[in-house]
Write an enzyme that holds these catalytic residues in place. Structure first.
Site, short mmCIF file in Angstrom:
data_model
loop_
_atom_site.label_atom_id
_atom_site.label_comp_id
_atom_site.label_asym_id
_atom_site.label_seq_id
_atom_site.Cartn_x
_atom_site.Cartn_y
_atom_site.Cartn_z
N HIS A 20 -5.66 -34.48 13.62
CA HIS A 20 -5.73 -34.02 12.23
C HIS A 20 -5.19 -35.09 11.29
O HIS A 20 -4.46 -35.97 11.71
CB HIS A 20 -4.82 -32.80 12.02
CG HIS A 20 -5.05 -31.64 12.92
ND1 HIS A 20 -5.70 -30.51 12.51
CD2 HIS A 20 -4.66 -31.42 14.21
CE1 HIS A 20 -5.72 -29.63 13.51
NE2 HIS A 20 -5.11 -30.16 14.55
N TYR A 21 -5.48 -34.92 10.02
CA TYR A 21 -4.63 -35.55 9.00
C TYR A 21 -3.87 -34.47 8.26
O TYR A 21 -4.30 -33.31 8.23
CB TYR A 21 -5.40 -36.48 8.07
CG TYR A 21 -6.43 -35.92 7.12
CD1 TYR A 21 -6.19 -34.79 6.33
CD2 TYR A 21 -7.65 -36.56 6.96
CE1 TYR A 21 -7.13 -34.31 5.44
CE2 TYR A 21 -8.60 -36.09 6.07
CZ TYR A 21 -8.32 -34.96 5.31
OH TYR A 21 -9.26 -34.50 4.42
N THR A 22 -2.74 -34.87 7.66
CA THR A 22 -1.89 -33.88 6.99
C THR A 22 -2.50 -33.39 5.69
O THR A 22 -2.30 -32.23 5.31
CB THR A 22 -0.49 -34.45 6.72
OG1 THR A 22 -0.63 -35.70 6.03
CG2 THR A 22 0.27 -34.66 8.03
N GLU A 85 -0.83 -34.55 14.15
CA GLU A 85 -1.05 -34.72 12.71
C GLU A 85 -0.75 -36.16 12.32
O GLU A 85 0.36 -36.66 12.56
CB GLU A 85 -0.12 -33.78 11.92
CG GLU A 85 -0.48 -32.31 12.00
CD GLU A 85 -1.58 -31.88 11.01
OE1 GLU A 85 -2.05 -32.74 10.22
OE2 GLU A 85 -1.97 -30.71 11.06
N HIS A 127 -10.27 -32.34 14.27
CA HIS A 127 -10.31 -30.97 13.76
C HIS A 127 -11.73 -30.64 13.28
O HIS A 127 -12.23 -29.54 13.46
CB HIS A 127 -9.30 -30.83 12.61
CG HIS A 127 -8.88 -29.42 12.35
ND1 HIS A 127 -8.05 -29.08 11.31
CD2 HIS A 127 -9.17 -28.25 12.99
CE1 HIS A 127 -7.86 -27.75 11.33
NE2 HIS A 127 -8.53 -27.25 12.34
N ASP A 137 -11.14 -33.15 8.64
CA ASP A 137 -10.18 -34.15 9.11
C ASP A 137 -10.42 -34.45 10.60
O ASP A 137 -10.87 -33.57 11.33
CB ASP A 137 -8.74 -33.68 8.85
CG ASP A 137 -8.37 -32.35 9.52
OD1 ASP A 137 -9.16 -31.39 9.44
OD2 ASP A 137 -7.28 -32.27 10.12
ZN LIG Z 1 -6.62 -30.32 10.61
#
Ligand SMILES: [Zn+2]
Length: 156
Positions: A20-22, A85, A127, A137
């Protein structure tokens, strides 16, 4: 461990990783959200822009990062995955490249995870792959080919 947001895994050992990215303005805000009981979200790992890597949830516990999602017919993606993340402002707040120290730290972390758990390269996904149409993401700036060359993800 730092986040209270986890419970028991339903499917035994984790066999996939979700990246993911935040998507928040600051790393501090993202970290606070991932550790806030009211948010009901979490991830096992938070990888900062400078490569600093924080463990927020034990890997044998079920963290809450994938939400409504599906992989190979399994809808409880959280039960079978480890969530990572990556700090990045994301598409809403100024999406930027994932810097070298962060990618190098991710590579190290993935290699360790894949040595600890039965995770195959094709089960290292974004994700966006498990929640298509809902999540974007880690997005187009994420270098999947780099991970694939090291056997840490499938070629795509
Ligand atoms: Zn995500």
């Amino acid at each position: 461990m730092q986040s209270p947001n986890h419970n028991e895994r339903r499917l035994g050992k984790p066999d996939m990783v979700v990246i993911h990215y935040t998507g928040m303005k600051t790393a501090e805000a993202a970290r606070a959200r991932l550790c806030d009981p009211a948010s009901e979200v979490s991830a096992h790992w938070l990888v900062h822009l400078d490569g600093r890597t924080e463990a927020l949830v034990p890997e044998d516990r079920r963290a809450w990062h994938a939400g409504v999602s599906e992989w190979e017919g399994e809808r409880d993606v959280n039960s079978r995955s480890i969530g990572i993340e990556l700090v990045n402002r994301g598409h809403e707040h100024g999406y930027h490249p994932f810097p070298e120290p962060q990618m190098a730290a991710l590579e190290r972390l993935l290699a360790e995870i894949m040595a600890r758990w039965p995770v195959s390269p094709r089960n290292v996904v974004g994700h966006e792959d498990v929640a298509p149409g809902r999540k974007i993401d880690p997005g187009g700036k994420f270098d999947w080919a780099r991970l694939a060359r090291l056997g840490l993800a499938a070629r795509r």
